[in-house]
Scaffold this motif. Structure first.
Motif, mmCIF file in Angstrom:
data_model
loop_
_atom_site.group_PDB
_atom_site.id
_atom_site.type_symbol
_atom_site.label_atom_id
_atom_site.label_comp_id
_atom_site.label_asym_id
_atom_site.label_seq_id
_atom_site.Cartn_x
_atom_site.Cartn_y
_atom_site.Cartn_z
ATOM 1 N N GLU B 228 2.543 -9.270 -15.729
ATOM 2 C CA GLU B 228 1.800 -10.482 -15.382
ATOM 3 C C GLU B 228 0.769 -10.268 -14.286
ATOM 4 O OE1 GLU B 228 3.587 -14.450 -14.903
ATOM 5 O OE2 GLU B 228 5.458 -13.408 -15.428
ATOM 6 N N TYR B 229 1.013 -9.279 -13.439
ATOM 7 C CA TYR B 229 0.168 -9.137 -12.261
ATOM 8 C C TYR B 229 -0.423 -7.731 -12.199
ATOM 9 C CZ TYR B 229 3.135 -13.086 -11.004
ATOM 10 O OH TYR B 229 3.811 -14.272 -11.011
ATOM 11 N N THR B 230 -1.483 -7.610 -11.428
ATOM 12 C CA THR B 230 -2.000 -6.294 -11.090
ATOM 13 C C THR B 230 -1.308 -5.871 -9.806
ATOM 14 O OG1 THR B 230 -4.117 -6.877 -12.051
ATOM 15 C CG2 THR B 230 -4.081 -5.006 -10.524
ATOM 16 N N VAL B 231 -0.634 -4.742 -9.843
ATOM 17 C CA VAL B 231 0.120 -4.315 -8.672
ATOM 18 C C VAL B 231 -0.556 -3.111 -8.038
ATOM 19 C CG1 VAL B 231 2.336 -3.483 -7.813
ATOM 20 C CG2 VAL B 231 2.281 -5.164 -9.673
ATOM 21 N N ILE B 232 -0.816 -3.192 -6.742
ATOM 22 C CA ILE B 232 -1.321 -2.026 -6.018
ATOM 23 C C ILE B 232 -0.277 -1.698 -4.964
ATOM 24 C CG2 ILE B 232 -3.241 -1.040 -4.710
ATOM 25 C CD1 ILE B 232 -4.988 -3.319 -5.745
ATOM 26 N N ILE B 233 0.286 -0.510 -5.039
ATOM 27 C CA ILE B 233 1.381 -0.178 -4.142
ATOM 28 C C ILE B 233 1.064 1.078 -3.346
ATOM 29 C CG2 ILE B 233 2.579 0.906 -6.113
ATOM 30 C CD1 ILE B 233 5.213 0.351 -4.639
ATOM 31 N N VAL B 234 1.205 0.957 -2.051
ATOM 32 C CA VAL B 234 1.092 2.118 -1.181
ATOM 33 C C VAL B 234 2.484 2.690 -1.015
ATOM 34 C CG1 VAL B 234 0.802 2.796 1.237
ATOM 35 C CG2 VAL B 234 -0.950 1.424 0.104
ATOM 36 N N THR B 235 2.618 3.982 -1.188
ATOM 37 C CA THR B 235 3.937 4.580 -0.966
ATOM 38 C C THR B 235 3.769 5.967 -0.357
ATOM 39 O OG1 THR B 235 5.962 5.346 -2.023
ATOM 40 C CG2 THR B 235 3.979 5.343 -3.381
ATOM 41 N N HIS B 236 4.726 6.358 0.455
ATOM 42 C CA HIS B 236 4.697 7.720 0.977
ATOM 43 C C HIS B 236 5.619 8.603 0.151
ATOM 44 C CE1 HIS B 236 8.214 5.884 2.912
ATOM 45 N NE2 HIS B 236 8.735 7.065 2.747
ATOM 46 N N ASN B 237 6.232 7.973 -0.874
ATOM 47 C CA ASN B 237 7.231 8.661 -1.663
ATOM 48 C C ASN B 237 6.607 9.038 -3.007
ATOM 49 O OD1 ASN B 237 9.285 9.153 -3.505
ATOM 50 N ND2 ASN B 237 10.711 7.765 -2.468
ATOM 51 N N MET B 238 6.328 10.345 -3.191
ATOM 52 C CA MET B 238 5.607 10.773 -4.390
ATOM 53 C C MET B 238 6.427 10.593 -5.655
ATOM 54 S SD MET B 238 3.381 14.021 -3.263
ATOM 55 C CE MET B 238 4.403 14.589 -1.942
ATOM 56 N N GLN B 239 7.747 10.786 -5.546
ATOM 57 C CA GLN B 239 8.594 10.579 -6.732
ATOM 58 C C GLN B 239 8.510 9.124 -7.177
ATOM 59 O OE1 GLN B 239 9.743 12.268 -3.979
ATOM 60 N NE2 GLN B 239 9.441 14.243 -4.973
ATOM 61 N N GLN B 240 8.472 8.231 -6.174
ATOM 62 C CA GLN B 240 8.368 6.814 -6.518
ATOM 63 C C GLN B 240 7.055 6.526 -7.245
ATOM 64 O OE1 GLN B 240 7.772 3.720 -3.332
ATOM 65 N NE2 GLN B 240 9.711 2.987 -4.156
ATOM 66 N N ALA B 241 5.974 7.084 -6.710
ATOM 67 C CA ALA B 241 4.668 6.873 -7.348
ATOM 68 C C ALA B 241 4.714 7.379 -8.782
ATOM 69 C CB ALA B 241 3.578 7.589 -6.554
ATOM 70 N N ALA B 242 5.325 8.556 -8.990
ATOM 71 C CA ALA B 242 5.395 9.145 -10.329
ATOM 72 C C ALA B 242 6.229 8.266 -11.264
ATOM 73 C CB ALA B 242 5.996 10.554 -10.251
ATOM 74 N N ARG B 243 7.314 7.687 -10.734
ATOM 75 C CA ARG B 243 8.202 6.864 -11.564
ATOM 76 C C ARG B 243 7.566 5.550 -11.982
ATOM 77 N NH1 ARG B 243 12.401 8.599 -8.016
ATOM 78 N NH2 ARG B 243 12.048 6.808 -6.663
ATOM 79 N N ILE B 244 6.912 4.857 -11.059
ATOM 80 C CA ILE B 244 6.592 3.458 -11.327
ATOM 81 C C ILE B 244 5.124 3.185 -11.622
ATOM 82 C CG2 ILE B 244 8.512 2.639 -9.927
ATOM 83 C CD1 ILE B 244 6.514 1.969 -7.746
ATOM 84 N N SER B 245 4.225 4.130 -11.364
ATOM 85 C CA SER B 245 2.816 3.745 -11.464
ATOM 86 C C SER B 245 2.181 4.218 -12.761
ATOM 87 C CB SER B 245 2.030 4.287 -10.270
ATOM 88 O OG SER B 245 1.928 5.688 -10.357
ATOM 89 N N ASP B 246 1.133 3.508 -13.167
ATOM 90 C CA ASP B 246 0.336 3.924 -14.316
ATOM 91 C C ASP B 246 -0.813 4.814 -13.863
ATOM 92 O OD1 ASP B 246 1.758 2.201 -16.218
ATOM 93 O OD2 ASP B 246 0.881 0.595 -15.025
ATOM 94 N N LYS B 247 -1.403 4.421 -12.726
ATOM 95 C CA LYS B 247 -2.482 5.239 -12.189
ATOM 96 C C LYS B 247 -2.157 5.573 -10.735
ATOM 97 C CE LYS B 247 -6.640 4.971 -13.739
ATOM 98 N NZ LYS B 247 -8.024 4.605 -14.124
ATOM 99 N N THR B 248 -2.663 6.693 -10.271
ATOM 100 C CA THR B 248 -2.388 7.093 -8.904
ATOM 101 C C THR B 248 -3.681 7.503 -8.217
ATOM 102 O OG1 THR B 248 -0.158 7.855 -9.436
ATOM 103 C CG2 THR B 248 -1.145 8.744 -7.429
ATOM 104 N N ALA B 249 -3.837 6.993 -6.991
ATOM 105 C CA ALA B 249 -4.972 7.397 -6.166
ATOM 106 C C ALA B 249 -4.425 8.236 -5.020
ATOM 107 C CB ALA B 249 -5.691 6.173 -5.610
ATOM 108 N N VAL B 250 -5.045 9.365 -4.773
ATOM 109 C CA VAL B 250 -4.595 10.229 -3.687
ATOM 110 C C VAL B 250 -5.627 10.199 -2.563
ATOM 111 C CG1 VAL B 250 -3.811 12.534 -3.036
ATOM 112 C CG2 VAL B 250 -3.486 11.724 -5.381
#
Lengths: 331, 284
Positions: B228-250
């Motif tokens: 339903e929403y556009t989610v932008i998430i900042v994380t310091h946890n790379m495994q988390q980014a890999a698990r939950i995101s569609d796109k990743t900005a470094v």
């Protein structure tokens, strides 16, 4: 079997250890003594008030009664608490305390209507709206206001508020000629005096609200006013309310400013331009030195003082209760 | 306006890479989507210190975009630019453009209060208000003046269900939000953010203060939210980014956006050597 040869675990001390412990005990007693001074003084004041007030009602102090003096009714409690005329020093004396209690409460309530809204608004401005630069100048200025001697506020009332501000208003709008003193002048000057108390303590309480809460509200599209009134104020309500109680206690006990502003005429009146007398103003006028020790008017000082003491004590207890009841915890 | 930036001269390799991949976005179903949030030449300074350097990015609708990078790389700064939370910081200066649906949010006619009603935010540390659970969730609707137009009870229930918290709290809506556990508090904050039905949800390291079980519940929730929403998430946890995101900005040091691409590409085959070093732990 010999106990002297047992070396022990080595914690009983030797050398200077015993002296250290003794020094520690001395420091502890000294500090306790300092703390005890305030407690003892408070108890002593309460005792002196109570003891002397007894002679007003019973004709003899409690301490005299213990030594065998007989108690005879002097002023009845009924007259004291229900009489509507206060003139213990008059040729035909009257001992109804209500007029001067009215004076004190009227000044207190009137002052609260000035200090609470203005003080709270100032605190919100300082804590939420003011830039660092403005806050750095405004807060010390407010604290200077709190440091002005109350007698100076009294002169401010008698020389400015009453003749320059109130007198023309009373005369042009209501056709009333006001004298040197008025109830309204007392309300205003005590209200102004207690603004810094409300604003400074409330501002401290508001500043202690964590920024996390503010950010959470801002991120939901709250305006600064929403955040101030719906997040910061409720979250700091115990501290804010404490400042109100302190301001009210201060107004109840305020003496010099209110004596010079409101006057010496004990009466219950709805007219804010009338001269009235507060409990403290009565005590000042009686204690100036012409009252002989042992007379009824001398004794009345202690009865009024005791009543005042009980009123401020009640406010303090109310404050404590409120603090416990509404203390918010942040994690 | 999506093409404006391509004609501008760029001097930075990293930017060339990012501009190549950001022009087209595809939704979870493979269909192309419009970018919701776009940045062009975005520079942010705190006083003399540069926090973001010439950032260009197009964040697609209805997907989870993760922003990763070492501490101090500007990832939280970028997030706070989107809903103008940086306005709270006096020393913060912003140049360039950051647009929401093509409108620069730093234009003079933009009201940050109105903007934040479209863009919800969840913070690093759970920050429920010292109010009841119900009042926490209803807060946004109330300050936004929507309380009279919607069925508040229904809206609160919907938000709590959306944050996977309803079953745990439906019998204690009047108790304080502070009485909940840390993970529940964070889900309450998510419920509070989605109650006014924003378009974008910003999350600033939402699980870093939580235990692993509570964190994994939030991760599952983020996946659902992207429907339903556009989610932008900042994380310091790379495994988390890999698990939950569609796109990743470094983002890497100095506030540079070094690479922005589909998450599997970033983690398996990054174009930039520095990103590879960062992902594999050689740097940062």
């Amino acid at each position: 079997m010999s106990t002297e040869t047992n070396p022990g675990p080595g914690i009983t001390g030797g050398g200077g250890a015993e002296e250290d412990m003794a020094a520690n005990r001395r420091a502890r007693r000294l500090l306790f003594g300092c703390a005890a001074i305030t407690v003892v003084t408070t108890l002593a004041i309460f005792f002196v008030l109570l003891d002397n007030a007894a002679s007003y009602f019973f004709g003899a102090r409690f301490t005299e009664m213990l030594l065998g003096a007989s108690a005879e009714r002097s002023v009845t409690f009924t007259e004291f608490f229900t009489g509507a005329r206060w003139a213990p020093d008059h040729a035909t004396p009257a001992h109804g305390v209500l007029p001067i209690v009215f004076g004190t409460l009227a000044i207190t309530v009137g002052a609260a209507f000035v200090s609470i809204p203005i003080g709270t608004a100032t605190a919100i401005y300082l804590s939420e709206y003011a830039s660092d630069g403005v806050r750095a100048k405004l807060k010390p200025t407010l604290e200077i206001l709190a440091g002005i001697p109350t007698i100076v506020y009294g002169y401010f009332a008698i020389a400015f508020i009453n003749p320059v501000v109130l007198s023309p208003i009373a005369e042009t709008l209501f056709g009333i000629n006001i004298g040197r003193y008025s109830m309204l002048s007392g309300m205003l000057v005590v209200g102004i005096m207690t603004i810094p108390m409300v604003s400074s303590i409330s501002e401290d309480a508001m500043s202690a609200v964590p920024d996390d809460l503010r950010n959470g509200a801002y991120a939901l599209g709250a305006t600064k006013f929403d955040v101030s009134t719906k997040i910061v104020l409720p979250a700091s309500i115990s501290g804010v309310f404490a400042s109100y109680i302190l301001a009210v206690s201060r107004a109840i006990g305020e003496t010099m400013a209110v004596t010079l502003a409101a006057g010496f005429n004990a009466n219950i009146t709805p007219n804010p331009f009338d001269e009235i007398m507060t409990m403290t103003a009565y005590m000042v006028s009686m204690a100036r030195g012409t009252t002989a020790v042992g007379t009824v008017e001398y004794q009345s000082l202690f009865a009024v003082g005791l009543l005042l003491f009980v009123m401020t004590l009640a406010m303090n207890l109310c404050n404590d209760w409120f603090k416990r009841r509404f203390q918010e915890e942040y994690r | 306006m999506a093409t404006d930036h391509e004609s501008e001269p760029t001097t930075n390799d990293a930017q060339l890479i990012t501009t190549d991949v950001q022009a087209t976005g595809t939704g979870r179903n493979g269909e192309p989507t419009e970018p919701v949030v776009t940045a062009r030449d975005l520079d942010v300074h705190y006083g003399a210190e540069q926090a973001l350097n010439d950032v260009d990015i197009d964040i697609p609708e209805h997907r989870v975009t993760a922003i990763i990078g070492p501490s101090g790389c500007g990832k939280s700064t970028f997030l706070r630019c989107v809903n103008r939370m940086n306005d709270q910081i006096d020393s913060c200066r912003i140049d360039g453009e950051l647009s929401f649906h093509g409108k620069n949010v730093y234009d003079e006619d933009v009201d940050p209060v109105a903007l934040r009603r479209k863009i919800g935010m969840v913070f690093q540390k759970p920050n429920p208000f010292p109010k009841s659970i119900y009042d926490n969730v209803a807060y946004g609707l109330r300050v936004q003046g929507m309380a009279g137009d919607v069925d508040l009870d229904a809206a609160v229930e919907r938000a709590l269900r959306g944050a996977a918290l309803w079953d745990e709290v439906n019998d204690q809506l009047d108790s304080s939000g502070l009485d909940l556990s840390g993970g529940q508090q964070q889900r309450l904050c998510i419920a509070r953010a989605i109650a006014p039905d924003p378009e974008v949800i910003l999350m600033d390291e939402p699980t870093s203060a939580l235990d692993p079980v509570a964190a994994s519940k939030i991760e599952d929730l983020i996946d659902d939210l992207a429907d339903e929403y556009t989610v932008i998430i900042v994380t310091h946890n790379m495994q988390q980014a890999a698990r939950i995101s569609d796109k990743t900005a470094v983002f890497l040091t100095g506030g540079n956006l070094v690479e922005f691409d589909e998450t599997p590409t970033i983690f398996e085959n990054p174009a930039d050597d520095r990103v590879e070093d960062y992902i594999t732990g050689k740097f940062g």
